[in-house]
Design an enzyme around this catalytic site. Structure first.
Site, PDB file in Angstrom:
ATOM      1  N   HIS A  98      -2.982  58.404 -33.987  1.00 49.31           N
ATOM      2  CA  HIS A  98      -3.220  58.307 -35.252  1.00 49.31           C
ATOM      3  C   HIS A  98      -4.570  57.867 -34.567  1.00 49.31           C
ATOM      4  CE1 HIS A  98      -1.669  54.033 -34.709  1.00 49.31           C
ATOM      5  NE2 HIS A  98      -3.161  53.576 -35.359  1.00 49.31           N
ATOM      6  N   ASP A 129       3.873  59.725 -34.010  1.00 51.77           N
ATOM      7  CA  ASP A 129       2.710  58.612 -33.681  1.00 51.77           C
ATOM      8  C   ASP A 129       2.147  59.125 -32.765  1.00 51.77           C
ATOM      9  OD1 ASP A 129       0.545  57.896 -34.067  1.00 51.77           O
ATOM     10  OD2 ASP A 129       0.559  55.920 -35.659  1.00 51.77           O
ATOM     11  N   SER A 212      -3.500  49.414 -31.307  1.00 55.74           N
ATOM     12  CA  SER A 212      -2.792  50.882 -30.922  1.00 55.74           C
ATOM     13  C   SER A 212      -3.743  51.216 -29.656  1.00 55.74           C
ATOM     14  CB  SER A 212      -3.400  51.420 -32.526  1.00 55.74           C
ATOM     15  OG  SER A 212      -3.208  51.713 -33.428  1.00 55.74           O
TER      16      SER A 212
END
Length: 360
Positions: A98, A129, A212
């Protein structure tokens, strides 16, 4: 139910920082202490072991940061900012899917210098992911991280989270491993992948937007996970739930990254599947009530077990299935080749089938 089937009941948010959010305003507050420097007793009392222990732990933190932070990078896409970890000396960097989104080129800043380096996408694997990008040219002194062993991760271990929260590059927070074996589903809202990820590491280390793709690290200077999600409390207007973050375990990170680097794609996901497409159905009260089979892959797991288009799956083993997400969660901890009992409705009658699981 064992840890591998535990289900978190709070919704999650992606940890990707939109650049359109604007600049961060940071307030620095100095600390103070109240000491009694004039007390003779304070001068003659034998120091306790507590300050020494605190000093030892601080030294460990500083050593880990010195060892690992040079391997943590900031990744900038056209409209987002995230983090990544240097995977090898060839310039491969592992991050979240992402973070890279649908883009193919990126600007990377390493901790050892302010120069922005161009990088290109190798491959992305949204189902877990994860993604791998590669620096167009490898700078001198690029330092790959050391990746640990998921089998040695234990609840209570001290960990540090490294990345670029809120765009503040090379930031470090600390906490512990709070739990193991969490199965977490990511929203598709705002560019999320919608992935359902099993065996995630739950941590109390502060995880914020921009973390992230960064590194969750133990005191042996080993990466044990990739911070990916933080919890939000739906009962508190979706505000952050402090101290509840999730990282993809290092075992899965290495499995996916190694395949992408070798083949340019994931050739063996290790993820179980029924080999169907489906849609969520609702009951007479308009509440989610199961997953209707829309299509069945010829020769796949469901086909071999006799499931048909129109069947409504309501349970996998003892786990209720009400939505597509809950179906993914029910299968997340299983492996291809394992046998599970699938409960379903056909023409209103409840039936069961023993299914040998296929692979995503």
């Amino acid at each position: 139910m064992d840890a591998s089937h535990s289900r978190s009941r709070v919704r999650r948010r992606r940890l990707l920082l939109p650049l359109t959010a604007g600049l961060c305003a940071v307030a620095l507050v100095s600390g103070c202490s109240d000491t009694n420097s004039g007390s003779p007793a304070a001068e003659t009392t034998k120091p306790s072991s507590a300050p020494q222990a605190a000093g030892d732990l601080q030294s460990e933190y500083q050593a880990v940061i010195k060892n690992v932070l040079p391997s943590v990078v900031q990744i900038q896409a056209s409209n987002s900012l995230g983090s990544g970890v240097v995977y090898d000396s060839k310039g491969h960097i592992v991050t979240n899917a992402h973070v890279v989104g649908h883009e193919r080129t990126f600007k990377v800043t390493v901790a050892t210098g302010e120069k922005v380096l161009p990088a290109s996408l190798v491959a992305t694997y949204p189902e877990q992911d994860l993604a791998v990008i590669k620096l167009d040219s490898v700078p001198k002194g690029l330092k790959p991280a050391k990746f640990g062993d998921s089998k040695k991760v234990e609840v209570g271990q001290i960990v540090l989270a490294m990345g670029s929260p809120l765009g503040l590059s090379s930031s470090v927070t600390q906490g512990i491993v709070s739990a193991l074996g969490r199965t977490v589903s990511e929203s598709r809202v705002g560019g999320g992948t919608g992935a359902t990820i099993a065996n995630m590491v739950q941590t109390s280390a502060a995880i914020n937007p921009g973390n992230s793709g960064g590194a969750l690290v133990n005191l042996n200077s080993e990466v044990i996970g990739i911070p990916t999600l933080a919890a939000v409390d739906p009962e508190m207007a979706n505000s952050a739930a402090p101290g509840i973050g999730f990282a993809i375990p290092v075992s899965m990170v290495k499995t996916v990254a190694d395949q992408i680097i070798k083949s340019g794609k994931v050739t063996d996901s290790g993820r179980a599947a029924l080999n169907i497409t489906g849609r969520t159905v609702v009951d007479t009260n308009y509440q989610p009530a199961g997953v209707a089979v829309v299509s069945v892959t010829r020769g796949g797991a469901a086909d071999k077990a006799g499931l048909r288009v129109g069947d409504i799956i309501t349970r996998i083993e003892d786990l209720p299935v009400t939505t597509i997400t809950s179906l993914s969660e029910a299968l997340a901890s299983d492996k291809p080749g394992e046998k599970v009992t699938v409960t379903y409705l056909r023409n209103g009658a409840e039936k069961t089938a023993k299914v040998t699981l296929g692979e995503i």
